[in-house]
Design a protein around this motif. Structure first.
Motif, short mmCIF file in Angstrom:
data_model
loop_
_atom_site.label_atom_id
_atom_site.label_comp_id
_atom_site.label_asym_id
_atom_site.label_seq_id
_atom_site.Cartn_x
_atom_site.Cartn_y
_atom_site.Cartn_z
N ARG A 186 0.83 -1.19 0.00
CA ARG A 186 0.00 0.00 0.00
C ARG A 186 0.87 1.25 0.00
N LEU A 187 1.90 1.26 0.83
CA LEU A 187 2.79 2.42 0.86
C LEU A 187 3.43 2.65 -0.51
N MET A 188 3.91 1.59 -1.16
CA MET A 188 4.54 1.76 -2.47
C MET A 188 3.54 2.25 -3.50
N ASP A 189 2.30 1.79 -3.43
CA ASP A 189 1.26 2.28 -4.34
C ASP A 189 1.01 3.77 -4.11
N TRP A 190 0.89 4.17 -2.84
CA TRP A 190 0.69 5.58 -2.53
C TRP A 190 1.86 6.41 -3.05
N LYS A 191 3.07 5.90 -2.84
CA LYS A 191 4.26 6.67 -3.24
C LYS A 191 4.35 6.78 -4.75
N SER A 192 4.03 5.71 -5.47
CA SER A 192 4.03 5.77 -6.93
C SER A 192 3.04 6.81 -7.43
N GLU A 193 1.86 6.83 -6.80
CA GLU A 193 0.84 7.81 -7.19
C GLU A 193 1.34 9.22 -6.92
N GLN A 194 2.05 9.41 -5.82
CA GLN A 194 2.60 10.73 -5.50
C GLN A 194 3.65 11.14 -6.52
N TYR A 195 4.54 10.23 -6.87
CA TYR A 195 5.56 10.54 -7.87
C TYR A 195 4.91 10.98 -9.18
N ARG A 197 1.83 12.09 -9.60
CA ARG A 197 1.02 13.29 -9.41
C ARG A 197 1.89 14.55 -9.41
N THR A 198 3.11 14.43 -8.93
CA THR A 198 3.98 15.60 -8.79
C THR A 198 5.03 15.69 -9.90
N GLY A 199 4.96 14.80 -10.88
CA GLY A 199 5.87 14.89 -12.01
C GLY A 199 7.26 14.34 -11.75
N ARG A 200 7.42 13.59 -10.66
CA ARG A 200 8.73 13.00 -10.35
C ARG A 200 8.85 11.61 -11.00
N THR A 201 10.08 11.13 -11.06
CA THR A 201 10.31 9.78 -11.54
C THR A 201 9.81 8.78 -10.51
N ASP A 202 9.04 7.81 -10.94
CA ASP A 202 8.49 6.80 -10.05
C ASP A 202 9.57 5.75 -9.76
N ARG A 203 10.10 5.82 -8.56
CA ARG A 203 11.16 4.87 -8.21
C ARG A 203 10.63 3.44 -8.15
N PHE A 204 9.37 3.29 -7.77
CA PHE A 204 8.82 1.94 -7.65
C PHE A 204 8.37 1.36 -8.99
N ILE A 209 14.25 -1.84 -7.25
CA ILE A 209 13.99 -1.05 -6.05
C ILE A 209 12.86 -1.68 -5.24
N VAL A 210 11.83 -2.15 -5.92
CA VAL A 210 10.74 -2.85 -5.23
C VAL A 210 11.27 -4.07 -4.50
N ARG A 211 12.11 -4.85 -5.17
CA ARG A 211 12.66 -6.05 -4.54
C ARG A 211 13.56 -5.69 -3.36
#
Length: 356
Positions: A186-195, A197-204, A209-211
């Motif tokens: 859930r945290l990684m999903d939230w963080k991907s959505e934030q990346y 939403r804000t135009g950043r590179t999605d690390r996940f 990185i996920v592994r």
């Protein structure tokens, strides 16, 4: 001195113990990003991770973890993910930085969160900044008293929104260390959505990185904290812990509860959870959030720069990265420019979502 370059998994128990002992020789070497567990973890999922083992007579004097890229370009381990970098060695180590690069078979070593106190790299700094640190050694009550004095408006706002969240949604519950894989996903999903939403590179979006994050969570080196309001998960934070030191890493929240400032509430509750579980400081990462000023008790001087030998690869690296680094540095050092850049990225992200 003798320098041997090995893969992380080639280190034996004796070397890992020596690494941990060397972390005790400097005030900020205990940071989790400089711990062997982090390098060993990244080495499981990337084939380019190496460790330079520096021997002085019968003893190991230092460890330099690094990644060796194409054309002999070197970076700190986990480059782009880490908030502290450097060589794990006593402060008085006398070592030639370019000779170290030669032994590592790299022409350039690029850093952006280097411990500025490390003398051997000091001639290669181009920019110096600071990383704020929450100090919890005297307990949470002392920390909160400091916050109340340093940033009374911030503290008052957090406490007000914390109470309102509890009234509107449900009784608050903070779980300092969740072992649930569903909470991590859930945290990684939230963080991907934030990346996005804000135009950043999605690390996940990067599988390695996920592994890595899953591995660090499974081993306990990563600590996942979750804030609940009734039955609703509101925010979460995934940080790395090395004994008494926590490195803040991935905070995220459910945007449905954005009006309650769950990120700020989470930072305060993380401080309380850490103080109650033997953590005496939290490194918050460099810049970007003005509220960190009130939370910080001290700062770690860090530096950007590059060590280079006279090679074609080093010249190419400079031509490719120097202009971008200068532009990024200008934005990071100017709050007004940072806010404008943030708005531009968010606008770009909105347009990109509409176009898709």
């Amino acid at each position: 001195m003798k320098i041997t370059v090995v893969r992380p998994l080639d280190l034996g128990e004796t070397e890992v113990k020596r690494w941990r002992d060397l972390q005790l020789t400097g005030p900020d070497l205990m940071n989790p990003f400089l711990a062997p567990e982090f390098t060993l973890g990244v080495g499981l999922f990337r084939d380019d991770v190496r460790v330079a083992v520096v021997e002085d007579g019968p003893d190991v004097a230092a460890f330099l973890p690094f990644q060796r890229g194409p054309l002999g370009t070197g970076h700190p381990v986990g480059f782009g993910l880490t908030d502290l970098q450097g060589i794990v060695a006593p402060p008085d180590l006398d070592l030639d930085a370019r000779a170290l690069l030669r032994a590592c078979r790299i022409g350039v070593w690029d850093f952006d969160h280097l411990l500025a106190s490390q003398v051997m790299f000091r001639p290669f700094h181009t920019v110096r900044r600071v990383e704020p640190v929450m100090e919890l050694g005297e307990g949470f009550e002392a920390f909160e008293a400091h916050l109340r004095k340093a940033a009374p408006k911030t503290h008052k706002t957090i406490r007000y929104k914390e109470r309102k969240l509890g009234r509107d949604v449900g009784e608050l519950r903070y779980e300092f260390e969740s072992r649930e894989t569903a909470d991590l996903k859930r945290l990684m999903d939230w963080k991907s959505e934030q990346y996005n939403r804000t135009g950043r590179t999605d690390r996940f979006a990067r599988p390695w990185i996920v592994r890595l994050v899953r591995h660090l969570h499974e081993t306990g080196f990563g600590v996942l904290s979750v804030l609940w309001a009734g039955d609703e998960p509101v925010s979460a934070h995934f940080g790395l812990r090395n004994g008494p030191v926590m490195a803040g890493w991935f905070p995220a929240y459910d945007t449905r509860f954005g009006k309650y400032s769950p990120g700020m509430i989470g930072h305060l509750l993380l401080a309380r959870g850490c103080a109650g579980n033997g953590v005496t400081e939290i490194a918050m990462g460099r810049g970007g959030k003005e509220f960190k000023e009130g939370f910080k008790g001290r700062e770690i001087p860090i530096a950007e720069g590059r060590v280079a030998r006279p090679t074609p690869a080093a010249a190419l690296h400079w031509a490719r990265t120097a202009p971008l680094n200068r532009a990024r540095g200008a934005v990071l050092d100017n709050p007004a420019l940072y806010r404008k850049a943030d708005r531009v990225l968010k606008t770009y992200a909105r347009l990109r979502r509409r176009a898709s």
